[in-house]
Design an enzyme around this catalytic site. Sequence first.
Site, PDB file in Angstrom:
ATOM      1  N   ARG A 127       0.835  -1.209   0.000  1.00 50.49           N
ATOM      2  CA  ARG A 127       0.000   0.000   0.000  1.00 50.49           C
ATOM      3  C   ARG A 127       0.874   1.266   0.000  1.00 50.49           C
ATOM      4  O   ARG A 127       1.769   1.409   0.816  1.00 50.49           O
ATOM      5  CB  ARG A 127      -0.854  -0.053   1.280  1.00 50.49           C
ATOM      6  CG  ARG A 127      -1.827   1.055   1.449  1.00 50.49           C
ATOM      7  CD  ARG A 127      -2.843   0.687   2.496  1.00 50.49           C
ATOM      8  NE  ARG A 127      -2.326   0.742   3.855  1.00 50.49           N
ATOM      9  CZ  ARG A 127      -3.103   0.662   4.938  1.00 50.49           C
ATOM     10  NH1 ARG A 127      -4.407   0.498   4.819  1.00 50.49           N
ATOM     11  NH2 ARG A 127      -2.577   0.712   6.141  1.00 50.49           N
ATOM     12  N   ARG A 160       3.199   4.251   4.565  1.00 48.20           N
ATOM     13  CA  ARG A 160       3.058   4.531   5.989  1.00 48.20           C
ATOM     14  C   ARG A 160       4.169   3.803   6.735  1.00 48.20           C
ATOM     15  O   ARG A 160       4.453   2.651   6.424  1.00 48.20           O
ATOM     16  CB  ARG A 160       1.700   3.985   6.480  1.00 48.20           C
ATOM     17  CG  ARG A 160       0.624   5.035   6.605  1.00 48.20           C
ATOM     18  CD  ARG A 160      -0.736   4.423   6.863  1.00 48.20           C
ATOM     19  NE  ARG A 160      -0.835   3.622   8.075  1.00 48.20           N
ATOM     20  CZ  ARG A 160      -1.976   3.129   8.550  1.00 48.20           C
ATOM     21  NH1 ARG A 160      -3.115   3.367   7.922  1.00 48.20           N
ATOM     22  NH2 ARG A 160      -2.008   2.411   9.644  1.00 48.20           N
ATOM     23  N   ARG A 171       2.497  -5.873  13.969  1.00 49.80           N
ATOM     24  CA  ARG A 171       1.084  -5.499  14.174  1.00 49.80           C
ATOM     25  C   ARG A 171       0.205  -6.758  14.181  1.00 49.80           C
ATOM     26  O   ARG A 171      -0.750  -6.854  14.949  1.00 49.80           O
ATOM     27  CB  ARG A 171       0.628  -4.542  13.057  1.00 49.80           C
ATOM     28  CG  ARG A 171       1.237  -3.160  13.198  1.00 49.80           C
ATOM     29  CD  ARG A 171       1.100  -2.348  11.922  1.00 49.80           C
ATOM     30  NE  ARG A 171      -0.252  -1.893  11.676  1.00 49.80           N
ATOM     31  CZ  ARG A 171      -0.689  -1.458  10.491  1.00 49.80           C
ATOM     32  NH1 ARG A 171       0.110  -1.456   9.442  1.00 49.80           N
ATOM     33  NH2 ARG A 171      -1.928  -1.047  10.362  1.00 49.80           N
TER      34      ARG A 171
HETATM   35  P1  AMP Z   1      -4.635   1.604  12.517  1.00 54.38           P
HETATM   36  O1  AMP Z   1      -4.676   2.731  11.540  1.00 54.38           O
HETATM   37  O2  AMP Z   1      -5.977   1.275  13.098  1.00 54.38           O
HETATM   38  O3  AMP Z   1      -3.927   0.381  11.976  1.00 54.38           O
HETATM   39  O4  AMP Z   1      -3.765   2.116  13.764  1.00 54.38           O
HETATM   40  C1  AMP Z   1      -2.409   2.523  13.611  1.00 54.38           C
HETATM   41  C2  AMP Z   1      -1.679   2.397  14.934  1.00 54.38           C
HETATM   42  O5  AMP Z   1      -2.289   3.256  15.919  1.00 54.38           O
HETATM   43  C3  AMP Z   1      -1.703   1.018  15.574  1.00 54.38           C
HETATM   44  O6  AMP Z   1      -0.712   0.157  15.061  1.00 54.38           O
HETATM   45  C4  AMP Z   1      -1.460   1.360  17.049  1.00 54.38           C
HETATM   46  O7  AMP Z   1      -0.103   1.691  17.293  1.00 54.38           O
HETATM   47  C5  AMP Z   1      -2.270   2.635  17.206  1.00 54.38           C
HETATM   48  N1  AMP Z   1      -3.668   2.343  17.610  1.00 54.38           N
HETATM   49  C6  AMP Z   1      -4.808   2.574  16.894  1.00 54.38           C
HETATM   50  N2  AMP Z   1      -5.896   2.181  17.575  1.00 54.38           N
HETATM   51  C7  AMP Z   1      -5.456   1.685  18.754  1.00 54.38           C
HETATM   52  C8  AMP Z   1      -6.082   1.101  19.886  1.00 54.38           C
HETATM   53  N3  AMP Z   1      -7.424   0.938  19.947  1.00 54.38           N
HETATM   54  N4  AMP Z   1      -5.298   0.709  20.922  1.00 54.38           N
HETATM   55  C9  AMP Z   1      -3.968   0.857  20.893  1.00 54.38           C
HETATM   56  N5  AMP Z   1      -3.302   1.384  19.850  1.00 54.38           N
HETATM   57  C10 AMP Z   1      -4.024   1.797  18.789  1.00 54.38           C
END
Ligand code: AMP
Length: 215
Positions: A127, A160, A171
């Site tokens: 991506r 990203r 992740r």
């Molecule tokens: P995402 O865009 O949802 O993949 O989120 C990107 C990053 O933000 C994740 O890999 C975490 O580091 C952090 N993050 C997002 N949502 C959460 C959550 N509910 N709890 C903890 N970390 C979060």
Amino acid sequence: MNVVLLGPPGAGKGTQAVRLSKTAGLLHLSSGDILRAERRAETELGRKAQEYMDSGALVPDDLILSMMVQHIGREEAKNGFLLDGFPRTVAQAQGLDVRLAKENRKLDAVVCIEIDDATVSKRLTGRWSCPNCARVFHEEFSPPKAAGVCDACGQPLSRRNDDEPAVVAERLRHYHELTKPLVAYYRDEGILRPVSGRGSVDEVFEAIRKACPGL
Ligand code: AMP
């Protein structure tokens, strides 16, 4: 209607959430997008979250919970919300339940988009997005006309930080260890709606609406 979209990174939660929130008139709250906005605005929270996000780790529960509770309390969320990327741990889910119960609110459904690790890994590491206009491309599934350049505005594309292959692996590890237990948590609450994430965007969208009447 208050809904959670659950699933591994790269399952298509963000894409589906944008469409579903429009059709169902719900406020879309993506914890990842909110954190990225905090980082761009160089807030205290954004600064604290940065290191966790760049290494693929989860941001601590207390920071995330207070951030999301604030957004769920917004006036626009009163008619219903669609949570994307939150909760991601059992502690966050419990905190959310307690908070909603205090306000006589509750979750109506948790849609879990199911997809295997190899597929999400391929989706995420391929991506690329435009830092200028935010358009997203995929090197295999939706490549730009000229490699590495945005079709719309000609800017060089970037990946990203957390879509780097080593970070994607991290992740996914966190997803299995910390987020997957939420499937049982919400199944026990009787509100889990599992859906296959393997089809096209349209197919998954229809499957979600079928599994979750009202969306
Ligand atoms: P995402 O865009 O949802 O993949 O989120 C990107 C990053 O933000 C994740 O890999 C975490 O580091 C952090 N993050 C997002 N949502 C959460 C959550 N509910 N709890 C903890 N970390 C979060």
